[in-house]
Design an enzyme around this catalytic site. Structure first.
Site, PDB file in Angstrom:
ATOM      1  CE  LYS A 278      -1.433  -4.642   3.607  1.00 58.20           C
ATOM      2  NZ  LYS A 278      -1.725  -5.898   2.934  1.00 58.20           N
TER       3      LYS A 278
ATOM      4  CE1 TYR B  45      -3.759  -2.708   5.736  1.00 57.85           C
ATOM      5  CE2 TYR B  45      -3.189  -0.445   5.148  1.00 57.85           C
ATOM      6  CZ  TYR B  45      -3.531  -1.736   4.778  1.00 57.85           C
ATOM      7  OH  TYR B  45      -3.644  -2.049   3.441  1.00 57.85           O
TER       8      TYR B  45
ATOM      9  CB  SER C 125      -0.838  -0.033   1.286  1.00 55.88           C
ATOM     10  OG  SER C 125      -1.434   1.208   1.522  1.00 55.88           O
TER      11      SER C 125
HETATM   12  P1  NAD Z   1     -11.021  -6.791   1.535  1.00 58.34           P
HETATM   13  O1  NAD Z   1     -11.198  -6.757   3.003  1.00 58.34           O
HETATM   14  O2  NAD Z   1     -12.175  -6.435   0.676  1.00 58.34           O
HETATM   15  O3  NAD Z   1     -10.480  -8.234   1.076  1.00 58.34           O
HETATM   16  C1  NAD Z   1      -9.623  -9.003   1.881  1.00 58.34           C
HETATM   17  C2  NAD Z   1     -10.207 -10.408   1.927  1.00 58.34           C
HETATM   18  O4  NAD Z   1      -9.330 -11.236   2.696  1.00 58.34           O
HETATM   19  C3  NAD Z   1     -11.576 -10.458   2.590  1.00 58.34           C
HETATM   20  O5  NAD Z   1     -12.487 -11.152   1.748  1.00 58.34           O
HETATM   21  C4  NAD Z   1     -11.327 -11.229   3.894  1.00 58.34           C
HETATM   22  O6  NAD Z   1     -12.420 -12.050   4.247  1.00 58.34           O
HETATM   23  C5  NAD Z   1     -10.095 -12.044   3.550  1.00 58.34           C
HETATM   24  N1  NAD Z   1      -9.244 -12.391   4.695  1.00 58.34           N
HETATM   25  C6  NAD Z   1      -8.720 -11.571   5.632  1.00 58.34           C
HETATM   26  N2  NAD Z   1      -7.948 -12.279   6.479  1.00 58.34           N
HETATM   27  C7  NAD Z   1      -7.980 -13.566   6.067  1.00 58.34           C
HETATM   28  C8  NAD Z   1      -7.393 -14.766   6.534  1.00 58.34           C
HETATM   29  N3  NAD Z   1      -6.589 -14.788   7.609  1.00 58.34           N
HETATM   30  N4  NAD Z   1      -7.632 -15.910   5.865  1.00 58.34           N
HETATM   31  C9  NAD Z   1      -8.430 -15.924   4.767  1.00 58.34           C
HETATM   32  N5  NAD Z   1      -9.029 -14.815   4.295  1.00 58.34           N
HETATM   33  C10 NAD Z   1      -8.809 -13.649   4.937  1.00 58.34           C
HETATM   34  O7  NAD Z   1      -9.782  -5.852   1.205  1.00 58.34           O
HETATM   35  P2  NAD Z   1      -9.298  -5.267  -0.197  1.00 58.34           P
HETATM   36  O8  NAD Z   1      -9.659  -3.838  -0.250  1.00 58.34           O
HETATM   37  O9  NAD Z   1      -9.704  -6.155  -1.284  1.00 58.34           O
HETATM   38  O10 NAD Z   1      -7.728  -5.346   0.014  1.00 58.34           O
HETATM   39  C11 NAD Z   1      -6.981  -6.452  -0.451  1.00 58.34           C
HETATM   40  C12 NAD Z   1      -5.526  -6.264  -0.042  1.00 58.34           C
HETATM   41  O11 NAD Z   1      -5.053  -5.036  -0.579  1.00 58.34           O
HETATM   42  C13 NAD Z   1      -5.299  -6.188   1.461  1.00 58.34           C
HETATM   43  O12 NAD Z   1      -4.099  -6.855   1.753  1.00 58.34           O
HETATM   44  C14 NAD Z   1      -5.184  -4.698   1.720  1.00 58.34           C
HETATM   45  O13 NAD Z   1      -4.391  -4.451   2.847  1.00 58.34           O
HETATM   46  C15 NAD Z   1      -4.494  -4.235   0.458  1.00 58.34           C
HETATM   47  N6  NAD Z   1      -4.749  -2.813   0.145  1.00 58.34           N
HETATM   48  C16 NAD Z   1      -6.033  -2.344   0.077  1.00 58.34           C
HETATM   49  C17 NAD Z   1      -6.264  -1.006  -0.208  1.00 58.34           C
HETATM   50  C18 NAD Z   1      -7.668  -0.444  -0.251  1.00 58.34           C
HETATM   51  O14 NAD Z   1      -7.830   0.765  -0.132  1.00 58.34           O
HETATM   52  N7  NAD Z   1      -8.712  -1.254  -0.437  1.00 58.34           N
HETATM   53  C19 NAD Z   1      -5.184  -0.142  -0.459  1.00 58.34           C
HETATM   54  C20 NAD Z   1      -3.901  -0.662  -0.388  1.00 58.34           C
HETATM   55  C21 NAD Z   1      -3.683  -2.004  -0.093  1.00 58.34           C
HETATM   56  C1  WQD Z   2      -9.246  10.119   0.923  1.00 55.93           C
HETATM   57  C2  WQD Z   2      -9.404  11.621   1.159  1.00 55.93           C
HETATM   58  C3  WQD Z   2      -9.631  12.195   3.471  1.00 55.93           C
HETATM   59  C4  WQD Z   2     -13.498  10.223   4.101  1.00 55.93           C
HETATM   60  C5  WQD Z   2      -6.729   5.023   3.080  1.00 55.93           C
HETATM   61  C6  WQD Z   2      -5.697   4.308   3.890  1.00 55.93           C
HETATM   62  C7  WQD Z   2      -4.611   3.760   3.010  1.00 55.93           C
HETATM   63  C8  WQD Z   2      -5.187   2.900   1.881  1.00 55.93           C
HETATM   64  C9  WQD Z   2      -6.308   3.599   1.164  1.00 55.93           C
HETATM   65  C10 WQD Z   2      -5.111   0.562   2.472  1.00 55.93           C
HETATM   66  C11 WQD Z   2      -8.597  12.130   2.347  1.00 55.93           C
HETATM   67  C12 WQD Z   2     -10.900  12.527   2.714  1.00 55.93           C
HETATM   68  C13 WQD Z   2     -12.337  10.703   3.532  1.00 55.93           C
HETATM   69  C14 WQD Z   2     -14.499  11.152   4.508  1.00 55.93           C
HETATM   70  C15 WQD Z   2     -13.101  12.948   3.725  1.00 55.93           C
HETATM   71  N1  WQD Z   2      -5.747   1.676   2.366  1.00 55.93           N
HETATM   72  N2  WQD Z   2     -12.141  12.037   3.342  1.00 55.93           N
HETATM   73  N3  WQD Z   2     -14.247  12.477   4.295  1.00 55.93           N
HETATM   74  O1  WQD Z   2      -6.858   8.087   3.808  1.00 55.93           O
HETATM   75  O2  WQD Z   2      -5.960   8.382   1.451  1.00 55.93           O
HETATM   76  O3  WQD Z   2      -6.132   6.124   2.409  1.00 55.93           O
HETATM   77  O4  WQD Z   2      -7.266   4.106   2.099  1.00 55.93           O
HETATM   78  O5  WQD Z   2      -3.964   0.305   2.272  1.00 55.93           O
HETATM   79  O6  WQD Z   2      -3.743   3.026   3.812  1.00 55.93           O
HETATM   80  O7  WQD Z   2      -5.144   5.199   4.839  1.00 55.93           O
HETATM   81  O8  WQD Z   2      -8.201   7.296   1.789  1.00 55.93           O
HETATM   82  O9  WQD Z   2     -10.577   7.380   1.141  1.00 55.93           O
HETATM   83  O10 WQD Z   2      -9.969   7.467   3.595  1.00 55.93           O
HETATM   84  O11 WQD Z   2      -9.482   9.427   2.143  1.00 55.93           O
HETATM   85  O12 WQD Z   2     -12.939  14.160   3.557  1.00 55.93           O
HETATM   86  O13 WQD Z   2     -15.543  10.777   5.049  1.00 55.93           O
HETATM   87  O14 WQD Z   2     -10.781  11.872   1.473  1.00 55.93           O
HETATM   88  O15 WQD Z   2      -9.345  13.159   4.447  1.00 55.93           O
HETATM   89  O16 WQD Z   2      -8.150  13.412   2.021  1.00 55.93           O
HETATM   90  P1  WQD Z   2      -6.738   7.587   2.443  1.00 55.93           P
HETATM   91  P2  WQD Z   2      -9.639   7.829   2.200  1.00 55.93           P
END
Ligand code: NAD
Ligand code: WQD
Length: 336
Positions: free
Chosen positions: A152, A148, A124
């Site tokens: 990562k 979190y 991430s």
């Molecule tokens: P999500 O929660 O929608 O999907 C994750 C899935 O993993 C879920 O279906 C959950 O049930 C499953 N899971 C969690 N722990 C598990 C375990 N121990 N065994 C089996 N299944 C398990 O999340 P997402 O948004 O699809 O994110 C996927 C990956 O990408 C994650 O590793 C997350 O940290 C990373 N990521 C997400 C974002 C984002 O904003 N969505 C941004 C950057 C990185």
């Molecule tokens: C985006 C912008 C907020 C909600 C997060 C995690 C990051 C990654 C992606 C997993 C910011 C603003 C938000 C609201 C708002 N996840 N905002 N009102 O914070 O960039 O990233 O998700 O890896 O680790 O930190 O994303 O969508 O929460 O916010 O004004 O109700 O929207 O302040 O500027 P962020 P976000």
């Protein structure tokens, strides 16, 4: 290739399963359904026209995980399964360290035992911490600002340290910026648990009346309109990035790290405006205080992925807003 996808029923995992199948791969999914449901599998099978082997297991369970590798001849693993809520990670640190770190370690142990050498890991942009300069290249210093993010960063270290002991390792670390949007069909997408933490799901819930209004977290940042700027990327583009990186892992050994983003930022107000324009719906909002831990601006330099993988994001902010809204309507109509 036969690709094993952990967390394959989650938001990014499910879209990646579609991309992989469209590219001709076979897919096996493991998911414990902590943040997803089995109905996603049915919708994936409907979308792809394929029957997809699914195992409801917790990937920290070594024996269950090992059994999947016995049942299938796995060529590559894409590892999505993890907990991902920043705020929750601060109040439940042990739960996050246990799931995200043990999941990673157990997976690598089983891969080692079964002789599987290709891995794609979901990292991430959060690993860049509170870096104040954008665009951010992969070479920027790493520093996690919350539990979190630390999981990562630790997983990235575990991957690099383990790869140093496996001369056949072909590993990719993908650092996602802000994934939004949904599949064009509108039948898979992100289903937030309770009140959304992230901007786009909050906007779509205001749009269909689940929430009264959006609170914009601060309008006094050093950005053109004072609100936070982020690099939003359509989840289908993000999914295709995984398919693209697998081609590289098929041919080359090593550990490769890529930013997956669009390389440009949008402010909160720009996202609201784009959503209103695209969908013809007004989004009520109020300006509130800054959210703790937020930074002003964060966007990627995605040029390495384009150069080395031939991948770049194709979809724009209007596509992201249109598809997020289409999915929200489907989810509401089907009581998901
Ligand atoms: P999500 O929660 O929608 O999907 C994750 C899935 O993993 C879920 O279906 C959950 O049930 C499953 N899971 C969690 N722990 C598990 C375990 N121990 N065994 C089996 N299944 C398990 O999340 P997402 O948004 O699809 O994110 C996927 C990956 O990408 C994650 O590793 C997350 O940290 C990373 N990521 C997400 C974002 C984002 O904003 N969505 C941004 C950057 C990185
Ligand atoms: C985006 C912008 C907020 C909600 C997060 C995690 C990051 C990654 C992606 C997993 C910011 C603003 C938000 C609201 C708002 N996840 N905002 N009102 O914070 O960039 O990233 O998700 O890896 O680790 O930190 O994303 O969508 O929460 O916010 O004004 O109700 O929207 O302040 O500027 P962020 P976000």
């Amino acid at each position: 290739m036969k690709v094993f996808v952990t967390g394959g029923l989650g938001y990014i995992g499910s879209h990646t399963v579609v991309s992989l199948i469209e590219a001709g791969h076979d897919v096996v999914i493991a998911d414990a359904l902590y943040n997803s449901s089995e109905s996603v599998l049915q919708r994936l099978e409907k979308l792809t026209g394929k029957s997809i082997p699914f195992y409801r297991i917790d990937i920290t369970d070594h024996d269950s995980l090992s059994g999947i590798f016995d049942d299938h001849s796995i060529d590559a693993v894409i590892h999505f399964a993890a907990y991902k809520a920043v705020g929750e990670s601060q109040v439940k640190p042990l739960m996050y360290y246990r799931n995200n770190l043990f999941g990673m370690i157990t997976l690598l142990e089983v891969m080692k035992e079964k002789g599987v050498h290709r891995l794609v890991f979901s990292s991430s942009a959060t690993v860049y911490g509170d870096l104040t300069e954008s665009p951010i290249p992969e070479t920027a210093p790493l520093k996690a600002a919350n539990v979190y993010g630390k999981t990562k960063l630790m997983c990235e270290d575990i991957i690099r340290d383990y790869a140093a002991t496996d001369s056949e390792a072909s590993f990719a670390i993908l650092r996602y910026f802000n994934p939004v949007g949904a599949h064009e069909s509108g039948i898979i997408g992100e289903l937030p648990n309770g009140i959304p933490n992230n901007l786009m799901p909050y906007i779509t819930q205001v749009a269909n009346g689940i929430r009264d209004h959006l609170t914009v977290f601060g309008n006094d940042y050093d950005t053109p309109d004072g609100t936070g700027v982020r690099d939003y990327i359509h989840v289908v583009d993000l999914a295709d990035g995984h398919t693209a990186v697998l081609k590289k892992l098929e041919k080359e050994n090593g550990v490769f790290t890529y930013n997956l983003g669009c390389g440009r930022g949008y402010s909160v107000l720009e996202v609201i405006n784009a959503f209103e324009r695209q969908n013809g719906i007004e989004i009520r909002y109020e300006i509130g205080p800054r959210r703790s831990g937020d930074i002003a601006t964060c966007f990627s330099d995605p040029s390495k992925a384009e150069r080395e993988l031939g991948w770049k994001a194709e979809r724009n902010i209007d596509d992201m807003c249109r598809d997020s809204w289409r999915w929200q309507q489907y989810a509401s109509e089907h009581n998901l």
